[in-house]
Design an enzyme around this catalytic site. Structure first.
Site, mmCIF file in Angstrom:
data_model
loop_
_atom_site.group_PDB
_atom_site.id
_atom_site.type_symbol
_atom_site.label_atom_id
_atom_site.label_comp_id
_atom_site.label_asym_id
_atom_site.label_seq_id
_atom_site.Cartn_x
_atom_site.Cartn_y
_atom_site.Cartn_z
ATOM 1 C CB SER A 123 -3.645 2.471 -4.057
ATOM 2 O OG SER A 123 -4.764 3.020 -3.417
ATOM 3 C CD GLU A 124 -1.554 4.463 -0.757
ATOM 4 O OE1 GLU A 124 -0.429 4.732 -1.196
ATOM 5 O OE2 GLU A 124 -2.598 4.610 -1.409
ATOM 6 C CB THR A 125 -3.132 -1.573 3.890
ATOM 7 O OG1 THR A 125 -3.654 -2.381 2.827
ATOM 8 C CG2 THR A 125 -3.663 -2.096 5.216
ATOM 9 C CG HIS B 149 -7.023 6.846 -0.859
ATOM 10 N ND1 HIS B 149 -5.698 6.674 -1.205
ATOM 11 C CD2 HIS B 149 -7.543 5.591 -0.727
ATOM 12 C CE1 HIS B 149 -5.440 5.382 -1.282
ATOM 13 N NE2 HIS B 149 -6.531 4.705 -1.008
#
Length: 257
Positions: free
Chosen positions: A43-45, A71
């Site tokens: 979902s995120e880097t 997060h």
């Protein structure tokens, strides 16, 4: 380039929300960061560059850069505290949302974020079709939050992801008063290639102020009822929200670029 995968808002591997954290001397081109995020397909880097005592922090989803992610900030702080800066107790991040802080708080990491507004609006028939259920209240800021009367409504919700992606917001949060926890939520971001986000710190900058006011409690324990699940400790302090959680390292790698 060093990359770490961290499960955030949990102390158990394969729970919480996995985020990639890349630590580098300087930011590469945006196109390359976007390619790395797409390759990771998380979902995120997060991408970190140190400048003096401050870390510049940017977040990319598989489909684009976003201006705020909770997060992946927790994951970034965990990597810095546990691998790079063992002797410090506070980290300052420079981000698109301004300066954000993270500090050690016992066995938790506490992050200080700006609270979202709670602008009430009427639920449309298109929103009901997208959700597949009828909420009793709705609020907007960067994200949209729908409030349901029972946590089972949240847990069993089966939204239409394509229709959700048409809504004018980054994320769609659904929440209800909890039985074991103060509140229960789920979060969806199909616009960014994330049908359901496992645990979402940024959305709780909206969820926590709502339940803090409703329950007349400054401190609340929030549970995100995704398949992976996660727990967030939240404290509302005026126009700020302190969100705390645990994290665990899954992997460490070298990106061959």
């Amino acid at each position: 380039m060093k990359q770490y995968i961290v499960d955030a808002f949990t102390d158990k591997l394969f729970r919480g929300n996995p985020a990639a954290v890349c630590v580098m001397d300087a930011f590469p081109e945006d196109k390359l960061m976007q390619s790395i995020a797409a390759e990771n397909n998380l979902s995120e880097t997060a991408f970190l560059v140190r400048e003096g005592e401050v870390y510049h922090l940017r977040w990319f989803t598989p489909k684009g850069e976003i201006d705020f992610c909770g997060h992946a900030t927790l994951a970034s702080a965990f990597v810095l505290f546990s691998i790079y800066d063992h002797n410090i107790d506070k980290i300052v991040f420079e981000t698109a949302r301004g300066r954000l802080e993270a500090k050690r708080a016992g066995d938790l990491i506490e992050m200080d974020f700006p609270a979202y507004r709670l602008e009430h609006f009427e639920v449309s028939t298109d929103m009901i079709s997208a959700l597949g259920a009828i909420p009793f209240a709705a609020y907007r800021d960067r994200d949209i939050m729908f409030v349901f009367r029972d946590e089972d409504d949240v847990r069993h919700l089966k939204p239409d992801y394509e229709r959700l992606s048409w809504l004018e917001c980054d994320c769609v949060a659904v929440t209800a008063k909890g039985k074991e926890y103060d509140c229960v939520s789920r979060v969806f971001a199909p616009k960014y290639g994330i049908p359901e986000d496992p645990v979402t710190g940024s959305a709780h900058c909206m969820i926590a102020p709502y339940w803090s006011k409703r329950l007349n409690k400054e401190k609340i324990t929030a549970y995100q009822a995704s398949q992976r699940t996660g727990v967030l400790q939240c404290e509302v302090c005026g126009d700020r929200v302190k969100i705390s959680g645990k994290a665990v390292l899954y992997s460490e790698a070298d990106i061959q670029i």
